[in-house]
Design a protein around this motif. Structure first.
Motif, PDB file in Angstrom:
ATOM      1  N   TYR A   1       0.855  -1.182   0.000  1.00  0.00           N
ATOM      2  CA  TYR A   1       0.000   0.000   0.000  1.00  0.00           C
ATOM      3  C   TYR A   1       0.893   1.235   0.000  1.00  0.00           C
ATOM      4  CZ  TYR A   1       0.842  -0.054   5.093  1.00  0.00           C
ATOM      5  OH  TYR A   1       1.428  -0.076   6.338  1.00  0.00           O
ATOM      6  N   PHE A   2       0.287   2.405  -0.158  1.00  0.00           N
ATOM      7  CA  PHE A   2       1.040   3.628  -0.333  1.00  0.00           C
ATOM      8  C   PHE A   2       0.669   4.659   0.729  1.00  0.00           C
ATOM      9  CE2 PHE A   2       0.793   1.510  -4.331  1.00  0.00           C
ATOM     10  CZ  PHE A   2       2.001   1.754  -4.970  1.00  0.00           C
ATOM     11  N   LEU A   3       1.676   5.386   1.197  1.00  0.00           N
ATOM     12  CA  LEU A   3       1.467   6.536   2.067  1.00  0.00           C
ATOM     13  C   LEU A   3       2.085   7.749   1.403  1.00  0.00           C
ATOM     14  CD1 LEU A   3       2.537   4.938   5.480  1.00  0.00           C
ATOM     15  CD2 LEU A   3       0.209   5.174   4.588  1.00  0.00           C
ATOM     16  N   THR A   4       1.444   8.884   1.516  1.00  0.00           N
ATOM     17  CA  THR A   4       2.023  10.116   0.989  1.00  0.00           C
ATOM     18  C   THR A   4       1.922  11.221   2.015  1.00  0.00           C
ATOM     19  OG1 THR A   4      -0.009  10.985  -0.008  1.00  0.00           O
ATOM     20  CG2 THR A   4       1.316   9.491  -1.364  1.00  0.00           C
ATOM     21  N   ALA A   5       2.776  12.221   1.872  1.00  0.00           N
ATOM     22  CA  ALA A   5       2.768  13.386   2.753  1.00  0.00           C
ATOM     23  C   ALA A   5       2.977  14.634   1.917  1.00  0.00           C
ATOM     24  CB  ALA A   5       3.855  13.263   3.817  1.00  0.00           C
ATOM     25  N   ASP A   6       2.257  15.691   2.272  1.00  0.00           N
ATOM     26  CA  ASP A   6       2.346  16.949   1.523  1.00  0.00           C
ATOM     27  C   ASP A   6       3.589  17.745   1.855  1.00  0.00           C
ATOM     28  OD1 ASP A   6      -0.063  16.494   0.251  1.00  0.00           O
ATOM     29  OD2 ASP A   6      -1.238  17.534   1.773  1.00  0.00           O
ATOM     30  N   THR A   7       4.138  17.578   3.054  1.00  0.00           N
ATOM     31  CA  THR A   7       5.282  18.380   3.491  1.00  0.00           C
ATOM     32  C   THR A   7       6.418  17.466   3.929  1.00  0.00           C
ATOM     33  OG1 THR A   7       4.633  18.485   5.826  1.00  0.00           O
ATOM     34  CG2 THR A   7       3.666  20.137   4.334  1.00  0.00           C
ATOM     35  N   PRO A   8       7.660  17.972   3.888  1.00  0.00           N
ATOM     36  CA  PRO A   8       8.776  17.163   4.391  1.00  0.00           C
ATOM     37  C   PRO A   8       8.595  16.756   5.845  1.00  0.00           C
ATOM     38  CG  PRO A   8       9.603  18.976   3.064  1.00  0.00           C
ATOM     39  CD  PRO A   8       8.127  19.211   3.235  1.00  0.00           C
TER      40      PRO A   8
END
Length: 223
Positions: free
Chosen positions: A136-143
């Motif tokens: 599955y995938f995780l994403t983040a908008d900021t560092p």
């Protein structure tokens, strides 16, 4: 398992060419707005699916999309196709995709993984009776959100914290230099978890590909 690994590489490459989205929260790849909608804070599991293993036949998938809950029992270090309501000789296991976030729960012999994602992918081939990998995938908008994902993973799954902090320092020192690195696996929960991340820097959506191997309970060097 060479064929399974090849299938995984092809599928992951195809998914990564899709546009990544972010909403200020850690989330997975959003495939299309026509997929079933999920709002995990307000939807709860019912008793239709087995409490240990969600079913992936048509009735089971409908239940998953109604409840936005997916659960698998990995305490015996296996996930059989038949445990999912599928024939042992099935050539593939249906992937799950929603508009929103599903709650994925994986029970291991030493703990439980819980994640929120909008797509879950399974890897297998016809002549094996089990699921070789769940991804599955995780994403983040900021560092900052991205670094939190890595640190939380080190704590929860047993990644080497010193190595994780070294990678984070490198990303902070070179914020505009992208990087692609797979962290050493963690086995803290009783199964293998790998974080394979794609860092693009500030102003971009940064991604972690999470791979879970039910049958691996400790490090196994390649022969």
């Amino acid at each position: 398992m060479r064929r399974v690994r090849l299938a995984r590489t092809t599928a992951i490459a195809a998914l990564l060419v899709l546009s990544l989205t972010g909403c200020g929260l850690v989330q997975a790849l959003t495939m299309t707005s026509t997929t079933p909608k999920c709002n995990t804070p307000t939807q709860r599991a019912t008793t239709m699916n087995d409490p240990k293993n969600s079913q992936l036949d048509e009735a089971g998938k409908e239940e998953i999309y109604n409840t936005c809950q997916v659960t698998f029992d990995l305490t015996r270090n296996q996930l059989l196709k038949e445990d999912l309501g599928l024939p042992a000789t099935a050539r593939s296991v249906p992937n799950l995709s929603v508009d929103g976030l599903m709650t994925l729960t994986l029970h291991g012999s030493h703990g439980t993984l819980t994640a929120h994602t909008d797509r879950i992918t399974f890897f297998t081939v016809a002549d094996i009776a089990w699921v070789d990998e769940i991804a599955y995938f995780l994403t983040a908008d900021t560092p900052e959100e991205f670094f939190t994902i890595l640190r939380d993973g080190a704590e929860a799954y047993g990644f080497d914290k010193t190595s994780v902090e070294r990678h984070i320092k490198s990303m902070k020192d070179h914020p505009d230099r992208g990087s692609k690195i797979a962290l050493q696996p963690g086995y803290k929960l009783g199964f293998e978890v790998i974080y394979d991340y794609r860092y693009r820097g500030p102003g971009h959506v940064n991604t972690v590909i999470v791979s879970v191997h039910p049958t691996a309970r400790e490090f196994q060097p390649l022969l």
